[in-house]
Design an enzyme around this catalytic site. Sequence first.
Site, PDB file in Angstrom:
ATOM      1  CG  LEU A  86      -1.838  -1.211   1.363  1.00 14.14           C
ATOM      2  CD1 LEU A  86      -2.681  -1.093   2.625  1.00 14.14           C
ATOM      3  CD2 LEU A  86      -2.730  -1.371   0.133  1.00 14.14           C
ATOM      4  CB  CYS A  87       1.132   4.005  -2.343  1.00 12.83           C
ATOM      5  SG  CYS A  87       1.945   5.604  -2.540  1.00 12.83           S
ATOM      6  CG  LEU A  88      -0.967   3.760   3.109  1.00 10.00           C
ATOM      7  CD1 LEU A  88      -1.322   2.942   4.337  1.00 10.00           C
ATOM      8  CD2 LEU A  88      -2.187   4.509   2.597  1.00 10.00           C
TER       9      LEU A  88
END
Length: 278
Positions: A86-88
């Site tokens: 996940l791109c966070l």
Amino acid sequence: MASLAATKRLTKEYATISKSPPPYIVAHPSECNILEWHYIITGPPDTPYEGGQYWGTLLFPHDYPFAPPAIRMHTPSGRFQPSTRLCLSISDFHPKSFNPAWEVSTILTGLLSFMTSEEMTTGSVRASEHERKLLAQRTRWWNSTGAGSKALAAPQNSNTRGIGAIKSGDGGAKFRLEWPEVDEENIKWMKEKKINLTTGFPTATASQSPCSPEVAGLRRRPNGSATGVGAVVQGGQVARDASQSWLGRNKWKIMLATLFAYIIVARMVGDGTATTSA
């Protein structure tokens, strides 16, 4: 291999999160690798994920806390692509924005907050509230059976998703290894709810009709007599059988009667014509 600083930091954080876990979150490191953490998020009330059991992993770099972990959620949620990084701002997609003061509890609280929002990023998906609620009902089944797989082989990594990815079809082996007590509770829950281990849906009992009560009521009365649509069909069949049977028995009589009537009519018409000519 974890650095001494990372091992010391993660050991301390495990003691902290075990003693005082964030709301709706539990987490622990793998026995074999302190850099691999497993978490479970329980879907909060008043959200489409309410009551759901969402399992995922945090894969920390050897130089943590000076770099962020890779974050994945393996359980299908309708919010994230299963087992995808996940791109966070708190994940390894953005190492420069990571604050070394952030802890495991901070990271997981941020993940929960993002999950219950509608913001999109790499690894997130769109789904309706209804779809997410349906997935929430099947999360325990998915975790403990590997999406219905009966295989108990060791879990396999997906080459397309990187180290730490979990594929459905491992029979729940990886989840069972990391969460044995939770897995036992899930199995007990599925038995009580009569969950079909292949589909994840409740098993219909013999007393349950596969159609609605309104439709079932059209089939038969309790005493076994035909009613409704069945009676109409049955009555029509009886009438057709009776009609076909009578015609079969009397077809020659009918033909002779028809011929006789034709002759009589023809003679009457002929006599009338002769009288008019005279």
